[in-house]
Design an enzyme around this catalytic site. Structure first.
Site, PDB file in Angstrom:
ATOM      1  N   LYS A   1      79.361  89.435  55.378  1.00 14.55           N
ATOM      2  CA  LYS A   1      79.285  88.262  54.508  1.00 14.55           C
ATOM      3  C   LYS A   1      78.724  87.089  55.306  1.00 14.55           C
ATOM      4  CE  LYS A   1      82.176  85.601  51.288  1.00 14.55           C
ATOM      5  NZ  LYS A   1      83.537  85.424  50.738  1.00 14.55           N
TER       6      LYS A   1
ATOM      7  N   SER B   1      83.885  85.597  45.735  1.00 13.06           N
ATOM      8  CA  SER B   1      82.655  85.117  46.317  1.00 13.06           C
ATOM      9  C   SER B   1      81.915  86.156  47.165  1.00 13.06           C
ATOM     10  CB  SER B   1      82.933  83.884  47.178  1.00 13.06           C
ATOM     11  OG  SER B   1      83.724  84.234  48.300  1.00 13.06           O
TER      12      SER B   1
ATOM     13  N   SER C   1      88.418  86.642  46.722  1.00 14.41           N
ATOM     14  CA  SER C   1      86.989  86.826  46.990  1.00 14.41           C
ATOM     15  C   SER C   1      86.590  88.177  47.590  1.00 14.41           C
ATOM     16  CB  SER C   1      86.478  85.714  47.904  1.00 14.41           C
ATOM     17  OG  SER C   1      86.262  84.541  47.156  1.00 14.41           O
TER      18      SER C   1
END
Lengths: 97, 486
Positions: free
Chosen positions: B79, B154, B178
């Site tokens: 990420k 996210s 997330s």
């Protein structure tokens, strides 16, 4: 809970967030709406309940102050938008009269 | 040789060990798949092909010298809020668009030491604020199961990349859901470990009392393998807890007879899509059939306050954490003015997107003079109540099982105009971060061809219990073997 235009501008100033005119109106409506939903917290009886700042039991974590190599000035300054020698260069803090 | 896509870490590991495939061939195969699928998915902000091939060569050398670990040579995606030395780390924000960190996050360092092959950095909601990856400043990521829909957020880029087989595994971060919500939306496994289990050193902070890093994988075994490597104490993160890291694969026994599961009724109420509720109930019934003792009438009474608690606490912490983006030290800096304060205000005005600004504003308000007690302190007290309810529940149950999300993945654009509606897509995951306990989402079925995730929650540092339950269910079902047609 409804925020005034002045309150929105005050918060933006505290947060050092520049705002376009249309943002102010938009945030005024959206933030008021969200804050209204926070009102539910008032229903909860929190008399004698201590606050939780974070969820694990650790506090006052200490460690030895050991000297170790740090990043080189070159590595630290590599991302600087403006630099002068081994310093970050910023615009003037104090303005002329 | 032709390498099958959508392999797991343990499958890839066997191929590498038996020298049926080399790490370089594996990396090349993933990079080709990325090239083919990225126009449709847009899961990556940066693809690091050259680095991946270099690391793959090193991994092949490790195999030759008998120094391989279970993660050596396995392609991975990170990420884009995990600092990677010399590799652009953007948080999917204009303000960090060209930021190349001078150091690695601890998890990155640990994975590198284990022989990771890093394919690239994955797209996310800007600064991890969002539930759909639509808040990325660059582009929207698409769900591999239906590209008209969101992958969740996210960590949507990580979830989509794993689900589509662009990468074998990924790391995400989870502040209010997330990791778990996108894992559920993309039919993969995602674990938010206990607060303090994985070091956050080098994770770009959003809300420090809630953030955790965790694995996003194709199955439960893979999640256990990644945790074996990334968990553990780190002096670089004062909140990381110094307790031993077990071998998580030891808990993958398949035996859950006698384990006590609680199903809290508050997680099956307002706004829940009936088919999602039914799918998760069917999955829990399967666990009952496997020998677990299920209490269908468990209760966590204060669940409905979690949303407000989260949206006071997280933005408050964010408003402090994001104060560092001032245009002086790194990242975007507005240059067309001579006054320092104006540089700062304009840098933040043009560098941050709307959701990030919204949360900075909310947090600044909640912390400002006259409102602190009414909002921030009040939310912290209600946080205590929510945390205690979990503690009490875990006196009765070994684990709590709920849906991961109230709905299946929604359409791109469906919720962008109404922030509050978007916030509601995290109602089942937020309370877990507030309590600081671990939770994992795993595939529980499909509704109309769209994934449904189920969440298994346990007491602090009981990741082994979670793995045990999730593995038993996974092995008794076929959901984790299904692949999106893309």
């Amino acid at each position: 809970m409804s925020l005034t235009r002045e309150e929105v501008m005050h918060i933006a100033a505290l947060a050092k967030l520049g705002m376009a005119e249309e943002d102010i109106a938009c945030f005024q409506e959206q933030l008021s709406n969200i804050l209204e939903n926070f009102e539910v917290l008032k229903q909860v009886d929190t008399e004698n309940i201590p606050p939780t700042a974070q969820a694990n039991a650790l506090c006052d974590v200490m460690q030895d102050d050991t000297a170790q190599p740090s990043l080189s000035p070159e590595a630290v300054l590599a991302n600087a938008p403006r630099r002068e020698g081994d310093f970050f260069r910023i615009r003037a803090v104090l303005e002329d009269d | 040789m032709e390498i099958k896509s959508c392999l797991t870490i343990h499958e890839v590991g066997k191929l590498l060990k038996k020298k049926e495939v080399s790490a370089v061939e594996l990396a090349e195969s993933c990079l080709q798949r990325i090239e083919k699928l990225e126009p449709h998915l847009k899961a990556f902000t940066t693809v690091t092909a050259e680095l991946a091939l270099k690391q793959a060569e090193e991994a092949d050398r490790k195999f030759k010298h008998g120094e391989a670990t279970p993660l050596t040579g396995v392609p991975a995606a990170m990420k884009d809020l995990l600092c990677t030395m010399g590799v652009r780390t953007t948080c999917s924000s204009h303000i960090l668009e060209s930021f190349a960190p001078p150091y690695d996050a601890t998890v990155i360092k640990k994975l590198k030491d284990a022989g990771m092959v890093m394919l690239g950095k994955t797209n996310m909601d800007e600064f991890a604020m969002g539930s759909s990856t639509e808040n990325s400043a660059f582009f929207v990521t698409h769900n591999p199961w239906d590209t008209a829909r969101v992958p969740g957020g996210s960590s949507g880029g990580s979830a989509a990349a794993v689900a589509a087989g662009e990468t074998v595994y990924a790391l995400g971060s989870d502040t209010g859901g997330s990791i778990r919500q996108p894992a559920g939306f993309c039919s993969i496994v995602g674990l938010k470990p206990t607060y303090g289990r994985v070091s956050r050193f080098g994770l770009i902070a959003y809300a420090s009392s809630l953030d955790q890093i965790g694995p996003m994988t194709r199955d439960v075994t893979d999640a256990a393998l990644v945790m074996n490597t990334i968990a553990g104490h780190d002096a670089g993160d004062a909140t990381s807890v110094d307790c031993p890291v077990p071998d998580y694969t030891q808990s993958l026994t398949g035996d859950i007879r006698g384990l006590r599961l609680g199903v809290p009724k508050e997680y099956f109420t307002t706004g829940m899509q009936p088919e999602v509720s039914q799918t998760v109930r069917t999955a829990i019934a399967k666990m009952e059939a496997l020998g677990a003792k299920v209490d269908w009438e468990a209760s966590l009474p204060s669940t409905s306050y979690a949303l407000a608690v989260y949206y006071v606490i997280a933005p408050s912490e964010a408003s402090a954490n994001l104060a560092r983006y001032d245009g002086a030290k790194y990242g975007f800096s507005y240059a067309q003015t001579e006054n320092m304060w104006e540089v700062m205000e304009k840098t933040r005005q043009f560098g941050f997107g709307p959701e990030v600004k919204r949360r900075i504003m909310l947090g600044t308000y909640a912390l400002s003079a006259g409102y602190y007690d009414a909002y921030y302190l009040k939310a912290q007290k209600v946080r205590t109540i929510i945390r205690r309810e979990f503690e009490q529940a875990f006196e009765k149950y070994d684990a709590i099982v709920t849906p991961t999300s109230p709905t299946v993945p929604f359409m791109i654009g469906e919720k962008t105009s109404d922030p509050l509606r978007m916030y509601l897509s995290d109602v089942c995951t937020l309370p877990i971060n507030i309590a600081g306990v671990p939770a994992l989402s795993l595939p529980a079925g499909f509704v109309g061809g769209l994934p449904v995730g189920m969440q298994v929650i346990a007491r602090p540092f009981a990741e082994e219990t979670i793995f045990k339950i999730a593995y038993a269910y996974e092995q008794a079902t076929d959901w984790h073997r299904m692949k999106p047609e893309i």
